[in-house]
Design a protein around this motif. Structure first.
Motif, PDB file in Angstrom:
ATOM      1  N   PHE A  45      41.089  42.139-112.519  1.00  0.00           N
ATOM      2  CA  PHE A  45      42.538  42.115-112.696  1.00  0.00           C
ATOM      3  C   PHE A  45      43.128  41.582-111.389  1.00  0.00           C
ATOM      4  O   PHE A  45      43.306  42.335-110.436  1.00  0.00           O
ATOM      5  CB  PHE A  45      43.073  43.514-112.991  1.00  0.00           C
ATOM      6  N   GLY A  46      43.359  40.284-111.319  1.00  0.00           N
ATOM      7  CA  GLY A  46      43.773  39.687-110.060  1.00  0.00           C
ATOM      8  C   GLY A  46      42.667  39.885-109.033  1.00  0.00           C
ATOM      9  O   GLY A  46      41.500  39.588-109.292  1.00  0.00           O
ATOM     10  N   SER A  47      43.004  40.448-107.883  1.00  0.00           N
ATOM     11  CA  SER A  47      42.004  40.684-106.838  1.00  0.00           C
ATOM     12  C   SER A  47      41.280  42.021-107.007  1.00  0.00           C
ATOM     13  O   SER A  47      40.404  42.364-106.217  1.00  0.00           O
ATOM     14  CB  SER A  47      42.658  40.638-105.461  1.00  0.00           C
ATOM     15  N   LEU A  48      41.626  42.771-108.037  1.00  0.00           N
ATOM     16  CA  LEU A  48      41.033  44.089-108.280  1.00  0.00           C
ATOM     17  C   LEU A  48      39.855  43.964-109.240  1.00  0.00           C
ATOM     18  O   LEU A  48      39.977  43.360-110.314  1.00  0.00           O
ATOM     19  CB  LEU A  48      42.105  45.000-108.885  1.00  0.00           C
ATOM     20  N   ARG A  49      38.705  44.519-108.841  1.00  0.00           N
ATOM     21  CA  ARG A  49      37.519  44.528-109.705  1.00  0.00           C
ATOM     22  C   ARG A  49      37.260  45.971-110.134  1.00  0.00           C
ATOM     23  O   ARG A  49      37.228  46.877-109.301  1.00  0.00           O
ATOM     24  CB  ARG A  49      36.315  43.972-108.940  1.00  0.00           C
ATOM     25  N   VAL A  50      37.061  46.170-111.428  1.00  0.00           N
ATOM     26  CA  VAL A  50      36.795  47.490-111.999  1.00  0.00           C
ATOM     27  C   VAL A  50      35.475  47.402-112.746  1.00  0.00           C
ATOM     28  O   VAL A  50      35.279  46.501-113.565  1.00  0.00           O
ATOM     29  CB  VAL A  50      37.935  47.927-112.950  1.00  0.00           C
ATOM     30  N   ARG A  51      34.550  48.359-112.446  1.00  0.00           N
ATOM     31  CA  ARG A  51      33.211  48.279-113.045  1.00  0.00           C
ATOM     32  C   ARG A  51      32.714  49.632-113.518  1.00  0.00           C
ATOM     33  O   ARG A  51      32.981  50.656-112.905  1.00  0.00           O
ATOM     34  CB  ARG A  51      32.183  47.782-112.017  1.00  0.00           C
ATOM     35  N   LYS A  52      31.951  49.603-114.604  1.00  0.00           N
ATOM     36  CA  LYS A  52      31.036  50.687-114.939  1.00  0.00           C
ATOM     37  C   LYS A  52      29.671  50.191-114.487  1.00  0.00           C
ATOM     38  O   LYS A  52      29.275  49.069-114.803  1.00  0.00           O
ATOM     39  CB  LYS A  52      31.020  50.962-116.439  1.00  0.00           C
ATOM     40  N   VAL A  53      28.983  51.002-113.727  1.00  0.00           N
ATOM     41  CA  VAL A  53      27.686  50.617-113.171  1.00  0.00           C
ATOM     42  C   VAL A  53      26.658  51.666-113.557  1.00  0.00           C
ATOM     43  O   VAL A  53      26.922  52.861-113.481  1.00  0.00           O
ATOM     44  CB  VAL A  53      27.761  50.496-111.625  1.00  0.00           C
ATOM     45  N   GLU A  54      25.486  51.196-113.982  1.00  0.00           N
ATOM     46  CA  GLU A  54      24.365  52.095-114.265  1.00  0.00           C
ATOM     47  C   GLU A  54      23.185  51.671-113.403  1.00  0.00           C
ATOM     48  O   GLU A  54      22.792  50.509-113.402  1.00  0.00           O
ATOM     49  CB  GLU A  54      23.969  52.018-115.734  1.00  0.00           C
ATOM     50  N   TYR A  55      22.652  52.622-112.623  1.00  0.00           N
ATOM     51  CA  TYR A  55      21.438  52.394-111.838  1.00  0.00           C
ATOM     52  C   TYR A  55      20.276  53.042-112.564  1.00  0.00           C
ATOM     53  O   TYR A  55      20.373  54.194-112.997  1.00  0.00           O
ATOM     54  CB  TYR A  55      21.549  53.017-110.448  1.00  0.00           C
ATOM     55  N   THR A  56      19.181  52.312-112.673  1.00  0.00           N
ATOM     56  CA  THR A  56      17.986  52.872-113.307  1.00  0.00           C
ATOM     57  C   THR A  56      17.306  53.847-112.352  1.00  0.00           C
ATOM     58  O   THR A  56      17.490  53.759-111.129  1.00  0.00           O
ATOM     59  CB  THR A  56      16.991  51.760-113.686  1.00  0.00           C
ATOM     60  N   PRO A  57      16.502  54.783-112.879  1.00  0.00           N
ATOM     61  CA  PRO A  57      15.745  55.662-111.983  1.00  0.00           C
ATOM     62  C   PRO A  57      14.906  54.832-111.006  1.00  0.00           C
ATOM     63  O   PRO A  57      14.318  53.813-111.387  1.00  0.00           O
ATOM     64  CB  PRO A  57      14.857  56.451-112.951  1.00  0.00           C
ATOM     65  N   GLY A  58      14.896  55.237-109.744  1.00  0.00           N
ATOM     66  CA  GLY A  58      14.146  54.524-108.721  1.00  0.00           C
ATOM     67  C   GLY A  58      14.887  53.359-108.097  1.00  0.00           C
ATOM     68  O   GLY A  58      14.329  52.635-107.278  1.00  0.00           O
TER      69      GLY A  58
END
Length: 109
Positions: A35-48
């Motif tokens: 959104f313009g200069s704003l970044r919005v994320r859902k992030v998933e890290y795997t185990p390890g």
């Protein structure tokens, strides 16, 4: 962070494409809206997962599931569990993420 010129909107995260990002070990999966200069994320890290870099970007990060380990370049370490968050400014304190069990996050930067 200054939020300007963004009209009210709704995001259905189930419709947002996931992109894969390889770490030193494991993977990160991002769903990203800009959104313009704003970044919005859902992030998933795997185990390890271990990030492949020290990050200097500022974030506001909320842990939704799992457990996130954040190491600062000066050696300090923090553990976030669901309901915990952190905030850091751009170029303030380089940090690196890892997780042994996996983690789901909501990140604004």
């Amino acid at each position: 962070m200054k939020i300007v010129d963004i009209p009210f909107g709704v995001t259905d995260w189930s419709e947002i494409e996931r992109t894969e990002h390889k770490g030193d070990t494991g993977f990160a999966y991002w769903q990203t809206r800009n959104f313009g200069s704003l970044r919005v994320r859902k992030v998933e890290y795997t185990p390890g997962y271990l990030a492949d870099h020290w990050c200097s970007k500022g974030h506001i990060l909320l842990c939704l599931e799992g457990e996130l380990h954040t190491e600062l370049e000066d050696g300090r370490k923090f553990v976030l569990t669901p309901g915990m968050s952190y905030q850091v400014a751009d170029k303030a304190e380089p940090h690196r993420s890892s997780t042994t069990v996996g983690a789901k996050l909501f990140v604004v930067d």
